[in-house]
Design an enzyme around this catalytic site. Structure first.
Site, PDB file in Angstrom:
ATOM      1  N   HIS A  57      -0.519   0.287  -7.651  1.00 42.96           N
ATOM      2  CA  HIS A  57      -0.434  -1.165  -7.389  1.00 42.96           C
ATOM      3  C   HIS A  57      -0.696  -1.848  -8.734  1.00 42.96           C
ATOM      4  O   HIS A  57      -1.828  -2.202  -9.066  1.00 42.96           O
ATOM      5  CB  HIS A  57      -1.479  -1.568  -6.348  1.00 42.96           C
ATOM      6  CG  HIS A  57      -1.555  -3.059  -6.160  1.00 42.96           C
ATOM      7  ND1 HIS A  57      -0.507  -3.811  -5.693  1.00 42.96           N
ATOM      8  CD2 HIS A  57      -2.563  -3.953  -6.403  1.00 42.96           C
ATOM      9  CE1 HIS A  57      -0.847  -5.084  -5.632  1.00 42.96           C
ATOM     10  NE2 HIS A  57      -2.093  -5.198  -6.075  1.00 42.96           N
ATOM     11  N   ASP A  84       2.973  -5.208  -1.727  1.00 39.22           N
ATOM     12  CA  ASP A  84       4.151  -5.001  -2.594  1.00 39.22           C
ATOM     13  C   ASP A  84       5.395  -4.713  -1.747  1.00 39.22           C
ATOM     14  O   ASP A  84       6.493  -5.182  -2.053  1.00 39.22           O
ATOM     15  CB  ASP A  84       3.876  -3.849  -3.569  1.00 39.22           C
ATOM     16  CG  ASP A  84       2.586  -4.063  -4.341  1.00 39.22           C
ATOM     17  OD1 ASP A  84       2.480  -5.083  -5.028  1.00 39.22           O
ATOM     18  OD2 ASP A  84       1.668  -3.226  -4.224  1.00 39.22           O
TER      19      ASP A  84
HETATM   20  P1  NAD Z   1     -12.958 -13.276  -4.525  1.00 40.89           P
HETATM   21  O1  NAD Z   1     -13.589 -13.387  -5.866  1.00 40.89           O
HETATM   22  O2  NAD Z   1     -12.555 -14.528  -3.817  1.00 40.89           O
HETATM   23  O3  NAD Z   1     -13.918 -12.495  -3.546  1.00 40.89           O
HETATM   24  C1  NAD Z   1     -14.471 -11.269  -3.889  1.00 40.89           C
HETATM   25  C2  NAD Z   1     -15.777 -11.135  -3.151  1.00 40.89           C
HETATM   26  O4  NAD Z   1     -16.271  -9.850  -3.423  1.00 40.89           O
HETATM   27  C3  NAD Z   1     -16.839 -12.157  -3.629  1.00 40.89           C
HETATM   28  O5  NAD Z   1     -17.347 -12.860  -2.510  1.00 40.89           O
HETATM   29  C4  NAD Z   1     -17.896 -11.279  -4.274  1.00 40.89           C
HETATM   30  O6  NAD Z   1     -19.210 -11.775  -4.080  1.00 40.89           O
HETATM   31  C5  NAD Z   1     -17.670  -9.957  -3.538  1.00 40.89           C
HETATM   32  N1  NAD Z   1     -18.179  -8.778  -4.250  1.00 40.89           N
HETATM   33  C6  NAD Z   1     -18.178  -8.522  -5.570  1.00 40.89           C
HETATM   34  N2  NAD Z   1     -18.785  -7.346  -5.807  1.00 40.89           N
HETATM   35  C7  NAD Z   1     -19.151  -6.838  -4.613  1.00 40.89           C
HETATM   36  C8  NAD Z   1     -19.813  -5.668  -4.209  1.00 40.89           C
HETATM   37  N3  NAD Z   1     -20.265  -4.771  -5.088  1.00 40.89           N
HETATM   38  N4  NAD Z   1     -20.036  -5.480  -2.885  1.00 40.89           N
HETATM   39  C9  NAD Z   1     -19.615  -6.387  -1.977  1.00 40.89           C
HETATM   40  N5  NAD Z   1     -18.992  -7.533  -2.308  1.00 40.89           N
HETATM   41  C10 NAD Z   1     -18.759  -7.754  -3.615  1.00 40.89           C
HETATM   42  O7  NAD Z   1     -11.720 -12.270  -4.675  1.00 40.89           O
HETATM   43  P2  NAD Z   1     -10.521 -12.045  -3.656  1.00 40.89           P
HETATM   44  O8  NAD Z   1      -9.434 -13.001  -3.977  1.00 40.89           O
HETATM   45  O9  NAD Z   1     -11.042 -11.968  -2.268  1.00 40.89           O
HETATM   46  O10 NAD Z   1     -10.013 -10.610  -4.145  1.00 40.89           O
HETATM   47  C11 NAD Z   1     -10.801  -9.449  -3.961  1.00 40.89           C
HETATM   48  C12 NAD Z   1     -10.166  -8.254  -4.658  1.00 40.89           C
HETATM   49  O11 NAD Z   1      -8.911  -7.927  -4.037  1.00 40.89           O
HETATM   50  C13 NAD Z   1      -9.844  -8.477  -6.140  1.00 40.89           C
HETATM   51  O12 NAD Z   1     -10.180  -7.317  -6.871  1.00 40.89           O
HETATM   52  C14 NAD Z   1      -8.352  -8.685  -6.143  1.00 40.89           C
HETATM   53  O13 NAD Z   1      -7.760  -8.369  -7.390  1.00 40.89           O
HETATM   54  C15 NAD Z   1      -7.935  -7.709  -5.057  1.00 40.89           C
HETATM   55  N6  NAD Z   1      -6.606  -7.892  -4.476  1.00 40.89           N
HETATM   56  C16 NAD Z   1      -5.889  -6.771  -4.194  1.00 40.89           C
HETATM   57  C17 NAD Z   1      -4.628  -6.873  -3.624  1.00 40.89           C
HETATM   58  C18 NAD Z   1      -3.812  -5.663  -3.318  1.00 40.89           C
HETATM   59  O14 NAD Z   1      -2.625  -5.821  -2.954  1.00 40.89           O
HETATM   60  N7  NAD Z   1      -4.315  -4.455  -3.398  1.00 40.89           N
HETATM   61  C19 NAD Z   1      -4.122  -8.143  -3.333  1.00 40.89           C
HETATM   62  C20 NAD Z   1      -4.886  -9.275  -3.626  1.00 40.89           C
HETATM   63  C21 NAD Z   1      -6.140  -9.133  -4.208  1.00 40.89           C
HETATM   64  C1  LMR Z   2      -1.813  -9.096  -6.041  1.00 44.89           C
HETATM   65  O1  LMR Z   2      -0.951  -8.232  -6.147  1.00 44.89           O
HETATM   66  O2  LMR Z   2      -1.572 -10.279  -5.700  1.00 44.89           O
HETATM   67  C2  LMR Z   2      -3.251  -8.706  -6.289  1.00 44.89           C
HETATM   68  O3  LMR Z   2      -3.345  -7.382  -6.702  1.00 44.89           O
HETATM   69  C3  LMR Z   2      -3.970  -9.641  -7.210  1.00 44.89           C
HETATM   70  C4  LMR Z   2      -3.516  -9.466  -8.632  1.00 44.89           C
HETATM   71  O4  LMR Z   2      -4.383  -9.297  -9.503  1.00 44.89           O
HETATM   72  O5  LMR Z   2      -2.324  -9.515  -8.895  1.00 44.89           O
END
Ligand code: NAD
Ligand code: LMR
Length: 328
Positions: free
Chosen positions: A187, A159
């Site tokens: 967030h 962010d």
């Molecule tokens: P994705 O679906 O591509 O990958 C997630 C992975 O997590 C998958 O491979 C899945 O098998 C694994 N997983 C699920 N449950 C699990 C567990 N209990 N233990 C271990 N692994 C597990 O998703 P992504 O695009 O990589 O995003 C992951 C997370 O990050 C999401 O919750 C997304 O919203 C979050 N995210 C946060 C931010 C932030 O700024 N904080 C930014 C982007 C994404």
């Molecule tokens: C983001 O900010 O891109 C991540 O937290 C993914 C989402 O759900 O927006």
């Protein structure tokens, strides 16, 4: 040669994992002279794709990558970990708020918090990325209380980076000219990107961008809703920029902050700025390379105070939604 540090990454076969792992293995996070051991944690169903990720990491022949462990066993995965990057969890789809994921993702962080406390190195630091990251971090921290509360973080650096990019574009400067961007609170779509304390080329943003209407409305909304805009455009949530946010988060914790600047990360509130102690809230922070502290004494207008109150209230609502997952 330094001894390798152990870095556990959950969700290692996911989208963010795919962008993040080569950054860690190549030295972009912990430095060009710091070997790393990757401890990759997935759910059993994702161990096959994880095998492919491991094959690709091996095929890169990274000089700093000393070993890779791939597992679905939390005890094994977090064993000896100096860093735990908790990415694994389900991302939201278009039309959802991040807190709609609490029912699916919240419980993941009970066992992960406990396994970190039981198995990780005594200096472990944890960064939660999986959404809703503040409240997931709250759950993990409270289920892993043997790890001191100042070692738990949730990611709002993406962010901060988004806010810098928006301010730079509006001012017609490069994003490196923008500093002192504090993200306050959650967030989520209530986060507050604090333009009043931000600077462009060392001058207050409000003296460079005089379009107050834009700052108070479009700018804030654009940062709050950027994640949703990416999901809408890509059909998938942000991954490359999220992985970069993790790199920046860790580096901002372990490297001294540039003089006069600060960065943003969510951490356990100590009551600073009147924000209830114990909530995982995003604050402006500075590091001296070993210790991170919340920047004190930033002036906050009534406008800023109102925005911060709203996002902190949402954190309290989320905490209420998961109260069964938090031990008394
Ligand atoms: P994705 O679906 O591509 O990958 C997630 C992975 O997590 C998958 O491979 C899945 O098998 C694994 N997983 C699920 N449950 C699990 C567990 N209990 N233990 C271990 N692994 C597990 O998703 P992504 O695009 O990589 O995003 C992951 C997370 O990050 C999401 O919750 C997304 O919203 C979050 N995210 C946060 C931010 C932030 O700024 N904080 C930014 C982007 C994404
Ligand atoms: C983001 O900010 O891109 C991540 O937290 C993914 C989402 O759900 O927006």
């Amino acid at each position: 040669m330094k001894a390798p540090i152990k870095v556990a990454v959950t969700g290692a076969a996911g989208q963010i994992g795919y962008s993040l792992l080569p950054r860690i293995a190549s030295g972009s996070v912990f430095g060009p002279d710091q070997p790393v051991e990757l401890r990759l944690i997935e759910i059993p169903n994702a161990l096959k794709p994880l095998e492919g990720v491991v094959m690709e990491l091996n095929d890169c022949s990274f000089p700093l990558l000393s070993n890779i462990v791939a597992t679905a066993d939390l005890d094994e995965g977090f064993s000896g970990a100096n860093w735990a990057l908790l990415v694994g969890s389900v991302p939201r789809k278009a039309g959802m708020e991040r807190k709609d994921l609490l029912g699916i993702n919240g419980k993941i962080f009970i066992s992960q918090g406990a396994a970190i406390a039981k198995n990780a190195a005594s200096d472990v630091r944890v960064v939660v990325v999986g959404n809703p990251c503040n409240t997931n971090c709250l759950i993990a921290m409270n289920n892993g209380r043997d790890v001191p509360s100042d070692r738990w973080f949730a990611m709002t650096r993406l962010d901060e980076n988004r806010a810098k990019s928006q301010l730079a574009t509006k001012a017609g400067v490069h994003s490196t000219a923008v500093s002192n961007v504090a993200i306050w609170g959650n967030h989520s779509s209530t986060l507050y990107p604090d333009f009043e304390n931000a600077k462009i080329n060392g001058k207050p943003v409000t003296s460079v961008i005089t379009d107050t209407q834009w700052l108070e409305n479009d700018f804030i909304k654009s940062v709050q809703l950027r994640g949703a805009a990416i999901i809408e455009a890509r059909g998938l949530s942000s991954a490359k920029s999220a992985a970069h946010g993790v790199v920046d988060t860790v580096r901002s914790i372990i490297e001294p902050t540039a003089a006069g600047d600060f960065h943003s990360v969510a951490l356990c509130s100590d009551g600073s700025y009147g924000i209830e102690a114990g909530l995982i809230t995003s604050f402006p922070v500075r590091s001296n390379g070993s210790k991170l502290e919340i920047v004190q004494g930033l002036p906050l207008s009534d406008f800023s105070k109102g925005k911060i109150e709203a996002t902190v209230n949402e954190l309290k609502q989320e905490r209420e939604m998961v109260k069964e997952l938090i031990p008394a």
